[in-house]
Scaffold this motif. Structure first.
Motif, PDB file in Angstrom:
ATOM      1  N   SER A   5       9.280 -31.751 -39.782  1.00  0.00           N
ATOM      2  CA  SER A   5       9.840 -31.540 -40.972  1.00  0.00           C
ATOM      3  C   SER A   5       9.814 -30.475 -40.858  1.00  0.00           C
ATOM      4  O   SER A   5      10.985 -29.681 -41.857  1.00  0.00           O
ATOM      5  CB  SER A   5       7.820 -32.004 -42.201  1.00  0.00           C
ATOM      6  N   GLU A   6       9.131 -29.181 -39.919  1.00  0.00           N
ATOM      7  CA  GLU A   6       9.514 -27.665 -40.464  1.00  0.00           C
ATOM      8  C   GLU A   6      11.053 -27.250 -40.285  1.00  0.00           C
ATOM      9  O   GLU A   6      11.531 -25.916 -39.934  1.00  0.00           O
ATOM     10  CB  GLU A   6       8.578 -27.178 -39.028  1.00  0.00           C
ATOM     11  N   CYS A  65      13.673 -28.476 -40.609  1.00  0.00           N
ATOM     12  CA  CYS A  65      14.502 -28.739 -42.039  1.00  0.00           C
ATOM     13  C   CYS A  65      13.963 -28.498 -43.483  1.00  0.00           C
ATOM     14  O   CYS A  65      13.008 -28.898 -43.981  1.00  0.00           O
ATOM     15  CB  CYS A  65      14.963 -30.137 -42.554  1.00  0.00           C
ATOM     16  N   ASN A  66      14.141 -27.232 -43.924  1.00  0.00           N
ATOM     17  CA  ASN A  66      13.720 -25.873 -44.985  1.00  0.00           C
ATOM     18  C   ASN A  66      14.328 -26.755 -45.908  1.00  0.00           C
ATOM     19  O   ASN A  66      15.980 -27.056 -45.455  1.00  0.00           O
ATOM     20  CB  ASN A  66      13.346 -24.885 -44.836  1.00  0.00           C
ATOM     21  N   ALA A  67      14.063 -26.947 -47.473  1.00  0.00           N
ATOM     22  CA  ALA A  67      14.641 -27.295 -48.605  1.00  0.00           C
ATOM     23  C   ALA A  67      16.138 -26.478 -48.761  1.00  0.00           C
ATOM     24  O   ALA A  67      17.260 -26.953 -48.733  1.00  0.00           O
ATOM     25  CB  ALA A  67      14.121 -27.504 -49.999  1.00  0.00           C
ATOM     26  N   ASP A  94      17.802 -24.397 -47.059  1.00  0.00           N
ATOM     27  CA  ASP A  94      19.324 -25.001 -45.484  1.00  0.00           C
ATOM     28  C   ASP A  94      19.416 -26.572 -45.662  1.00  0.00           C
ATOM     29  O   ASP A  94      20.537 -26.441 -46.366  1.00  0.00           O
ATOM     30  CB  ASP A  94      18.695 -24.880 -44.485  1.00  0.00           C
ATOM     31  N   CYS A 152       9.618 -35.148 -43.059  1.00  0.00           N
ATOM     32  CA  CYS A 152      10.151 -34.432 -44.291  1.00  0.00           C
ATOM     33  C   CYS A 152       9.462 -33.569 -45.020  1.00  0.00           C
ATOM     34  O   CYS A 152       8.733 -34.605 -45.852  1.00  0.00           O
ATOM     35  CB  CYS A 152      11.924 -34.383 -44.934  1.00  0.00           C
ATOM     36  N   SER A 153       9.467 -32.684 -45.980  1.00  0.00           N
ATOM     37  CA  SER A 153       9.069 -31.935 -47.496  1.00  0.00           C
ATOM     38  C   SER A 153       8.875 -33.168 -48.238  1.00  0.00           C
ATOM     39  O   SER A 153       9.979 -34.027 -48.218  1.00  0.00           O
ATOM     40  CB  SER A 153       9.459 -30.758 -47.453  1.00  0.00           C
ATOM     41  N   GLU A 157      10.216 -31.626 -51.113  1.00  0.00           N
ATOM     42  CA  GLU A 157      11.212 -31.484 -51.527  1.00  0.00           C
ATOM     43  C   GLU A 157      12.568 -31.559 -50.893  1.00  0.00           C
ATOM     44  O   GLU A 157      13.480 -31.821 -51.749  1.00  0.00           O
ATOM     45  CB  GLU A 157      11.294 -29.318 -51.237  1.00  0.00           C
TER      46      GLU A 157
END
Ligand code: 13P
Ligand code: SF4
Length: 315
Positions: A93-94, A96-98, A100, A119-120, A122
Motif C-alpha cells: 500500500s505504501e 503506491c501513493n495517490a 503518483d 492500497c489506500s 484514495e
C-alpha cells in the motif's frame, strides 16, 4: 500504549467488552494465534471485506492492517471501525501513493485500472475495479481482451496474472516485503531434503518461487489446498501466521515454512505490520473505542464504486 497490566485477563475482558458493545472482531490469517482464536471470523482479504459489509454489529474491530480496516469502513460506513494499532500499514500500500497513481493513470488514457485491495482509500477511489488474490484472475479474465489494463500495486501478482491469463498488463512497481523475502536457494535446499513435499505459495511471491509451486493461491485457498490434497508434507511460502489455522485443520500433516533470504535465526517470515496488533492493544481499543478509522464521506462513496465492481465480478 500503557504497560501490560498483569491483573487484566485480556481474553476475558475482550469477550466481555465485545458482548457489551455489540462488537465483531474480524481477523486476518496473519494475526498472532491468540487474536485468531478470539476473533468472530478469520479469513483472507476478500472474505473479511464481505464479512465487514454484512455485519450487523455496531463496532467492527479489525485485527489486520490499515487498508483492511479502511475497506471495512468503505463497505459499511455507518459502523464504528477500530484498528488496534494505527501504524499497522502495508509495504504494498505504501509503495503506491495517490498523487503518483493519479499521474500513472493520466499517462495511460483508455486503460482500465484494476487495483489490488492492498492500497489506500484514495488509490481505490482512483481505480476502476478492486481485486484480491482470490479473485484477481477471474476479474482480469472478465475484462474484454482488447481493453488495455493497468495493474497496481503488486508487480509479482501482476506478473503471475500476465502468465496465467495471457494478458498484457501494465504493472505498477510495488511489492510485499514479506512475500518478496523468500529465499529461492533455501526453498530448493528444502525441496531436496523433503522430496515428497508440495510447495504452496501466495501469488505475491516472486516468479522464481512461484515456478517451484505446486499450488498458488490466496491465504484461504492455500488452507483449502493443504486440507484437501492427499500429500502429507507441504512447504509454505506465505506469512507464518497462516500456520496457526493450518496446524489446527491438518494436525497430522507436516507444514514447513519457507525461510526468508536474510533470515538466519527464525525459520519463518512474519509481516511486521500484521504483528503490531497484540491482545493488549485489542483490549484497549475495544475499551477506549479508539483508534478509529474515519474517512471523508465523498472519499467513501468514490472508493466504494470499484469495490462494488469487485463484489459483482467475483460472485
Ligand atoms: P490474502 O488475504 O488476500 O491472501 O492476502 C494476503 C496479504 O498479504 C494480505 O495483506
Ligand atoms: Fe502488506 Fe505484505 Fe504485510 Fe500483507 S504481508 S500486509 S501485503 S506487507
Amino acid at each position: 500504549m500503557s504497560k501490560i497490566d498483569e491483573n487484566v485477563d485480556y481474553k476475558e475482558e475482550i469477550l466481555r467488552l465485545k458482548k457489551e458493545k455489540n462488537a465483531v472482531i474480524l481477523a486476518h490469517y496473519y494475526q498472532v494465534g491468540a487474536i485468531q482464536e478470539i476473533a468472530d471470523f478469520v479469513g483472507d482479504s476478500l472474505a473479511l471485506s464481505k464479512q465487514a459489509a454484512g455485519t450487523d454489529a455496531n463496532i467492527i474491530v479489525f485485527a489486520g492492517v490499515h487498508f483492511m480496516a479502511e475497506t471495512a469502513k468503505i463497505v459499511n460506513p455507518s459502523k464504528k471501525v477500530l484498528l488496534p494499532d494505527l501504524n499497522a500499514g502495508c509495504s504494498l500500500s505504501e509503495s503506491c501513493n495517490a498523487a503518483d497513481f493519479e499521474v500513472f493513470r493520466a499517462k495511460h488514457p483508455g486503460y482500465l485500472a484494476v487495483t489490488y485491495i492492498n492500497c489506500s482509500a484514495e488509490v481505490k477511489a482512483l481505480s476502476d475495479i478492486i481485486c484480491t488474490s482470490s479473485n484477481a484472475r477471474k476479474i482480469i479474465e472478465s475484462i474484454p481482451k482488447d481493453q488495455p489494463i493497468l495493474f497496481s500495486p503488486d508487480r509479482n501478482l501482476g506478473k503471475y496474472l500476465i502468465e496465467v491469463t495471457g494478458r498484457n498488463l501494465l504493472l505498477w512497481d510495488g511489492a510485499c516485503m514479506v512475500h518478496e523475502a523468500f529465499s529461492f536457494e533455501k526453498l530448493v535446499a528444502l525441496q531436496k531434503k523433503h522430496p515428497n513435499a508440495k510447495v504452496v505459495a501466495h501469488p505475491e511471491s516472486e516468479t522464481n518461487i512461484l515456478r517451484l509451486a505446486h499450488f498458488i493461491g490466496s491465504t484461504s485457498a492455500m488452507l483449502d489446498f493443504v486440507k484437501s490434497d492427499l500429500c502429507q508434507e507441504f512447504l509454505i511460502a506465505t506469512e507464518a501466521g497462516i500456520l496457526h489455522q493450518m496446524m489446527k485443520e491438518v494436525p497430522d500433516k507436516i507444514l514447513i515454512p519457507v525461510p526468508a533470504k536474510e533470515n538466519n535465526t527464525c525459520a519463518c517470515s512474519e509481516c511486521p505490520y500484521m504483528k503490531m496488533n497484540t491482545m493488549q492493544k485489542l483490549y484497549e481499543c475495544l475499551l477506549n473505542e479508539s483508534p478509529e478509522i474515519t474517512l471523508d464521506a465523498i472519499l467513501i462513496s468514490k472508493a466504494l464504486v470499484p469495490l462494488e465492481h469487485m463484489f459483482e465480478l467475483s460472485k
